[in-house]
Design a protein around this motif. Structure first.
Motif, PDB file in Angstrom:
ATOM      1  N   ASP A 178       0.901  11.823 -10.075  1.00 11.84           N
ATOM      2  CA  ASP A 178       0.168  13.092  -9.945  1.00 11.84           C
ATOM      3  C   ASP A 178       1.072  14.286 -10.238  1.00 11.84           C
ATOM      4  OD1 ASP A 178      -1.993  11.573  -9.270  1.00 11.84           O
ATOM      5  OD2 ASP A 178      -1.941  12.032  -7.132  1.00 11.84           O
ATOM      6  N   PHE A 212      11.390   2.640   0.198  1.00 11.48           N
ATOM      7  CA  PHE A 212      10.035   2.178  -0.161  1.00 11.48           C
ATOM      8  C   PHE A 212       9.949   0.694  -0.485  1.00 11.48           C
ATOM      9  CE2 PHE A 212      10.790   2.412  -4.757  1.00 11.48           C
ATOM     10  CZ  PHE A 212      11.799   3.361  -4.844  1.00 11.48           C
ATOM     11  N   PHE A 239       2.130   1.883  -3.361  1.00  9.81           N
ATOM     12  CA  PHE A 239       1.051   2.354  -4.229  1.00  9.81           C
ATOM     13  C   PHE A 239       0.866   3.861  -4.067  1.00  9.81           C
ATOM     14  CE2 PHE A 239      -3.221   3.417  -5.434  1.00  9.81           C
ATOM     15  CZ  PHE A 239      -3.523   2.589  -6.498  1.00  9.81           C
ATOM     16  N   LEU A 240       0.832   4.299  -2.827  1.00  7.13           N
ATOM     17  CA  LEU A 240       0.610   5.725  -2.559  1.00  7.13           C
ATOM     18  C   LEU A 240       1.798   6.562  -3.016  1.00  7.13           C
ATOM     19  CD1 LEU A 240      -0.956   5.349   0.996  1.00  7.13           C
ATOM     20  CD2 LEU A 240      -2.168   5.935  -1.119  1.00  7.13           C
ATOM     21  N   PHE A 241       3.000   6.040  -2.800  1.00  6.35           N
ATOM     22  CA  PHE A 241       4.202   6.741  -3.259  1.00  6.35           C
ATOM     23  C   PHE A 241       4.173   6.896  -4.774  1.00  6.35           C
ATOM     24  CE2 PHE A 241       8.685   5.624  -4.730  1.00  6.35           C
ATOM     25  CZ  PHE A 241       9.048   6.946  -4.929  1.00  6.35           C
ATOM     26  N   THR A 256       1.983   9.593  -6.071  1.00  6.11           N
ATOM     27  CA  THR A 256       2.485  10.981  -6.016  1.00  6.11           C
ATOM     28  C   THR A 256       3.381  11.270  -7.221  1.00  6.11           C
ATOM     29  OG1 THR A 256       4.471  10.518  -4.657  1.00  6.11           O
ATOM     30  CG2 THR A 256       2.406  10.999  -3.485  1.00  6.11           C
ATOM     31  N   MET A 316      12.585  10.120  -2.001  1.00  3.07           N
ATOM     32  CA  MET A 316      12.293   8.712  -1.742  1.00  3.07           C
ATOM     33  C   MET A 316      13.286   7.761  -2.391  1.00  3.07           C
ATOM     34  SD  MET A 316       9.692   8.370   0.243  1.00  3.07           S
ATOM     35  CE  MET A 316       9.134   6.677  -0.074  1.00  3.07           C
ATOM     36  N   PRO A 322       0.828  -1.222   0.000  1.00  4.40           N
ATOM     37  CA  PRO A 322       0.000   0.000   0.000  1.00  4.40           C
ATOM     38  C   PRO A 322       0.860   1.269   0.000  1.00  4.40           C
ATOM     39  CG  PRO A 322      -0.884  -1.588   1.552  1.00  4.40           C
ATOM     40  CD  PRO A 322       0.421  -2.161   1.061  1.00  4.40           C
ATOM     41  N   HIS A 323       1.925   1.253   0.806  1.00  2.00           N
ATOM     42  CA  HIS A 323       2.787   2.437   0.849  1.00  2.00           C
ATOM     43  C   HIS A 323       3.384   2.724  -0.521  1.00  2.00           C
ATOM     44  CE1 HIS A 323       6.606   4.657   1.582  1.00  2.00           C
ATOM     45  NE2 HIS A 323       5.846   5.317   2.408  1.00  2.00           N
TER      46      HIS A 323
END
Lengths: 356, 356
Positions: free
Chosen positions: A184, A303, A176-178, A181, A217, A173-174
């Motif tokens: 986006d 990550f 995925f969110l990274f 970003t 990251m 999940p982490h």
């Protein structure tokens, strides 16, 4: 309509061949009418066809880093002993990608591609083009590790040894969110225009912000604290501060890339998951693996942390955890440090010497 | 012209008083014509005026989290024993900030404010308004820790005890780059309009991207892996997936805030550095500290990692390192876990009982 982008040319990336697989059906639905895989090979396939090593590529990467950093006489990936096949992942800018294809799947119409699609395409390529039925080793970093895991789960009889570096079998999940970003940062640029730009330069601001998130990251807090960037060298450019290193190394690294290619790969990265082969059961998927597997996370990775990789390693029969040291974190993959490259090579040599 | 933003009202944030310090000169040049500090106090100042505790606030925060999460009878920060003064940092939306001030420093014209400005303003406030010359304790998290460190270095005779939580005395390059991505997420929104928007809603996309980067760096890989968010509760809203938690918890948390306030604080955060007091010599700056100091990083913090805090602690005479456990990483500061709050309270109680 195809967009010219010299960054992905053989002149910039080093030689590669395009192999057509014809029409290729995708797991997510739809198809690529004529899938072209960009392939670079090093060494010679022996008569027994048992000295082949497959290397799938990572996010934003091509065969080039492998050629320049990992492959060479005397190295673990030695073209004098092995036939090394580096396959650029679908959508990476060299293989069929949003910007280099015409017609119904060009640019914003490019279909979603999954890790499983890449692995199936690579299997077909190796079989049809080279007559390879078994691989001495599959090794890849990051998204290349995702493909390595997928290979070992999906084609256990074909993978004798596997070495996923700095990547997981099931995306977190982490992560995925990274990754979101990163995406986006690009799509928020008005110049991206829903994927219909006329040049990557239209999306320069978005690509810059994308690079700036990688600075946070992709490297590590220790990389920045110790000013390790003073040891990094490029021709014709220097940096005296950490901000200059970001601006002159990281930003240009991504500025030349195709935004839609990055988005295609990022979408794929977010959804890497070998448990798709076993109805969502990760342990069952990893339990299928018969390859001798060395799982090699990087100690400072922000990550793909060691503990996430260890968890998967522990579910993989007969596997070993071999943590690689790199102050550069995930970007340790670029091989800034001799210590990293030496340990990696030592691990790969040991793995290749194991009888399976 | 001042912008109405109910988020920063006492109705939403809980009661606070505005204290005017008059014209306030800034370290970076320029001045705030009439600096108003938003102050919330709990408990009673004793006659000896030796039971005062100062709490400076963190990025995007106000006195409210401290009131609801850290202060109360029976807690370490016990208003029945101490006079606890929570001072909202300059630019946080409650104290003088870009959106709530008129005239020459409104909105995009708001001057750069430094950590040292906040600390000098707080010192003036405590002296002039409350007659407080010495503090039993300064305690703050994140940017509140930056201010705590600055207090201990700049006013060693006034700070008997210090407890910087999850923050550093000298901001790191990695933190600088991370904070820049937060800022760029906002300023890249065309609705931000160089700081001249008519409502935070004009910058909704930028605030959303800003929140999404916090999802990656503010929490931890373990928070997301273990689905710790299932334990987090808010009134009137629920979430069943990690993406819903981001969308329904993190995004709304930031959506109501003022973009220029966030940018003002972020600029300040990037440049926190006690070594400005000693010509750039961090060891000399920390060597000035006479306060009994407990340095309290959070074990899973992604951007104020324990090792960075330990390094500063080792340069601080008579200090101790007290690592706090929180799977929520930096956002452990919000006190999601009893274990975190208990250890924090135990440390603060022990610190407050030390004779100095």
């Amino acid at each position: 309509m195809a967009l010219e982008n010299p960054f992905y040319s053989p002149e910039v990336q080093g030689p590669y061949d395009l192999h057509s697989l014809g029409r290729f059906e995708l797991e997510e639905g739809g198809a690529i009418p004529d899938l072209q895989l960009a392939v670079a090979t090093y060494g010679t396939l022996n008569d027994a066809k048992d000295n082949a090593i497959l290397v799938p590529t990572w996010f934003s990467g091509t065969h080039q880093t492998w050629e320049l950093t990992y492959i060479g006489p005397g190295r673990a990936l030695d073209p004098e002993k092995y036939f090394i096949v580096v396959v650029n992942q679908i959508g990476n800018g060299c293989s069929t990608s949003p910007h280099n294809t015409d017609g119904e799947i060009a640019m914003s119409a490019f279909p979603h591609v999954r890790i499983g699609d890449d692995v199936r395409a690579q299997e077909q390529l190796l079989r049809e083009v080279f007559g390879i039925e078994r691989l001495a080793l599959v090794v890849g970093g990051s998204m290349g590790a995702q493909q390595t895991w997928e290979w070992a789960v999906r084609f256990p009889d074909k993978v004798l040894r596997a070495a996923p570096i700095a990547g997981t079998a099931q995306n977190t999940p982490h992560d995925f969110l990274f990754t979101q970003t990163l995406m986006d940062a690009i799509t928020s640029d008005p110049g991206w225009n829903g994927g219909s730009y006329s040049s990557p330069a239209d999306v320069a601001d978005g690509l810059r912000r994308h690079a700036d998130i990688w600075a946070v990251m992709g490297l590590s807090t220790e990389f920045w604290r110790t000013e390790f960037w003073r040891n990094v060298e490029l021709p014709d450019v220097t940096w005296d501060t950490f901000v200059e290193f970001r601006d002159r190394f990281l930003r240009p690294t991504f500025a030349a890339m195709d935004p839609n290619a990055l988005l295609s790969m990022a979408w794929k990265w977010q959804r890497g998951d070998v448990a798709r082969n076993t109805g969502g059961d990760l342990a069952a998927a990893l339990g299928r693996i018969t390859a001798k597997t060395f799982v090699m996370p990087i100690d400072e990775d922000m990550f793909f942390p060691v503990r996430d990789c260890r968890r998967e390693q522990e579910l993989t029969p007969g596997s070993e955890l071999r943590v690689l040291p790199s102050i550069a974190g995930h970007f340790g993959l670029f091989g800034f440090e001799e210590t990293y490259l030496t340990q990696l090579d030592d691990n790969l040599r040991e793995l290749l010497e194991i009888e399976v």
